[in-house]
Design an enzyme around this catalytic site. Structure first.
Site, mmCIF file in Angstrom:
data_model
loop_
_atom_site.group_PDB
_atom_site.id
_atom_site.type_symbol
_atom_site.label_atom_id
_atom_site.label_comp_id
_atom_site.label_asym_id
_atom_site.label_seq_id
_atom_site.Cartn_x
_atom_site.Cartn_y
_atom_site.Cartn_z
ATOM 1 N N TYR A 198 -5.534 10.438 4.548
ATOM 2 C CA TYR A 198 -4.046 10.627 3.829
ATOM 3 C C TYR A 198 -4.311 11.435 2.479
ATOM 4 C CZ TYR A 198 -2.173 8.032 7.497
ATOM 5 O OH TYR A 198 -1.930 7.416 8.841
ATOM 6 N N GLY A 214 -8.724 -6.076 9.920
ATOM 7 C CA GLY A 214 -7.472 -5.361 10.361
ATOM 8 C C GLY A 214 -7.185 -6.111 11.621
ATOM 9 N N ARG A 215 -7.873 -5.514 12.674
ATOM 10 C CA ARG A 215 -7.398 -5.781 13.970
ATOM 11 C C ARG A 215 -7.379 -7.321 14.528
ATOM 12 N NH1 ARG A 215 -11.462 -1.459 16.276
ATOM 13 N NH2 ARG A 215 -12.253 -1.974 14.289
ATOM 14 N N GLN A 266 0.936 -1.178 -0.022
ATOM 15 C CA GLN A 266 0.196 -0.065 -0.089
ATOM 16 C C GLN A 266 0.978 1.261 0.233
ATOM 17 O OE1 GLN A 266 -2.283 1.907 3.362
ATOM 18 N NE2 GLN A 266 -3.942 1.287 2.499
ATOM 19 N N ARG A 310 -7.765 2.115 -2.616
ATOM 20 C CA ARG A 310 -8.724 2.077 -1.388
ATOM 21 C C ARG A 310 -9.273 3.540 -1.044
ATOM 22 N NH1 ARG A 310 -7.741 -0.581 4.595
ATOM 23 N NH2 ARG A 310 -9.653 0.441 5.543
#
Length: 365
Positions: free
Chosen positions: A179, A313-314, A97, A226
């Site tokens: 971002y 994710g987590r 990424q 994304r």
């Protein structure tokens, strides 16, 4: 369970529909090269249908904070090649990424000491890790000049080429979660009045320029993106995201990309709205700003036809064998929050797989 079935598409074939989502973990050397622990970390999780790495800065001027890795130099390429070779040897697939901080940054958090710059001079107030081990808030950024915008596009393309040289199967452009690309898309971070601001067509110009540059460098079939429409993280605001993202996805759909990675939102149901507008592979993320994604939640998304794969994710942080745990119905281990970030293996590669955890528990008893 559909989540555990194979997926075949022209640009992506995977043994299951469980994707490891990108997550910043701050395990790089001072120069931005990933440490040896990074190879172990991703290799442990190589049973995922696809791994997407943590965000990697394409150029030091886009480093969001200290210890985030880069893909700018020959040293970076060599270090990442050790990661990809290890993941591939274990049977995995891995995309890099590309994550440019834009307004998010601080001179004391960057190896080149540069000031952050974004679409407009709007700070996010995020607290960042500094090189000396301290923390500080992001500074108010400079507004990027047209020359700096053009240079940033070139940086993405060069980093994508470096990613392929390092052995990655493809690259994911991070256009989400506050971002740089997202900053150009959002209402309150893009106050420009030139061809990069104002109308939805202008605000999505940078995203398309980056996508086209990366695809020209490595091929569209190795290029993914994304998006997180309406994501309010770090003070981002998109009051009416639907018109812009419908137009953006329509443009992206023409580019024959590897996949679209899309985050859902409570205020704007992006998956339901944009899935019919995207003909290619779609990876859904439903855990952003919510509880960690569960196998049950992922299965509902797949059964509803809103996605082809789902990113976790987590759950992957503390469960390197997440796919196996889902397969056998084993409970998930919790995250040790106090060692979530750092420069060591603690809280990173020392989470045991289920079998080892059970043996350790029995031995302790």
């Amino acid at each position: 369970m559909k989540l555990l079935t194979e997926f075949h598409a022209p640009h992506l074939t995977v043994p299951n529909r469980v994707v490891m989502s990108p997550m910043t973990r701050l395990r790089s050397h001072a120069d931005g090269s990933p440490t040896a622990d990074v190879a172990d970390y991703y290799t442990q999780r190589s049973a995922a249908g696809l791994i997407v790495t943590e965000g990697i800065w394409p150029h030091s001027s886009g480093q969001s904070e200290a210890w985030v890795p880069g893909l700018q130099t020959a040293g970076h390429v060599a270090a990442w090649r050790r990661v990809t070779e290890s993941v591939h040897a274990a049977g995995g697939r891995i995309f890099a990424q590309l994550m440019h901080g834009g307004r998010k940054g601080h001179p004391l958090a960057r190896i080149d000491g540069s000031l952050p710059a974004g679409p407009s001079a709007v700070s996010d107030g995020d607290v960042l890790h500094l090189i000396d081990g301290g923390k500080a808030e992001s500074l108010t950024p400079r507004e990027m000049t047209r020359a700096e915008i053009a240079a940033a596009v070139e940086h993405y393309a060069a980093a994508a080429g470096n990613a392929v040289d390092a052995g990655f199967d493809g690259v994911e452009i991070h256009a989400a979660n506050s971002y740089l690309v997202h900053q150009f898309l959002a209402d309150n971070t893009n106050l420009r009045e030139d061809e990069y601001g104002g109308t939805p067509v202008n605000r999505m110009r940078f995203a398309l320029e980056v996508t086209d540059a990366v695809a020209a460098q490595v091929g569209s079939r190795r290029t993914a993106i994304r998006l997180s429409p309406g994501n309010p993280q770090f003070g981002m605001r998109e009051d009416d995201p639907a018109p812009l993202y419908r137009a953006l996805v329509a443009e992206l759909d023409r580019r024959d990309l590897a996949y679209l990675h899309l985050t859902d939102n409570d205020d704007y149901p992006a998956l339901a709205d944009l899935r019919p507008r995207w003909r290619g592979t779609l990876i859904a993320n439903v855990g952003e700003n919510h509880e960690p994604t569960s196998a049950e939640a992922a299965e509902r998304v797949l059964r509803a036809g809103h996605a082809d794969l789902v990113s976790f994710g987590r759950a992957f942080i503390s469960n390197p064998d997440l796919v196996q745990r889902i397969t056998h119905g084993h409970p998930l281990a919790p995250i040790r929050e106090q060692v979530l970030y750092g420069q060591t293996a603690e809280g990173y590669t020392d989470y045991p797989a289920w079998e080892n955890a059970v043996v350790g528990t029995e031995s302790a008893a």
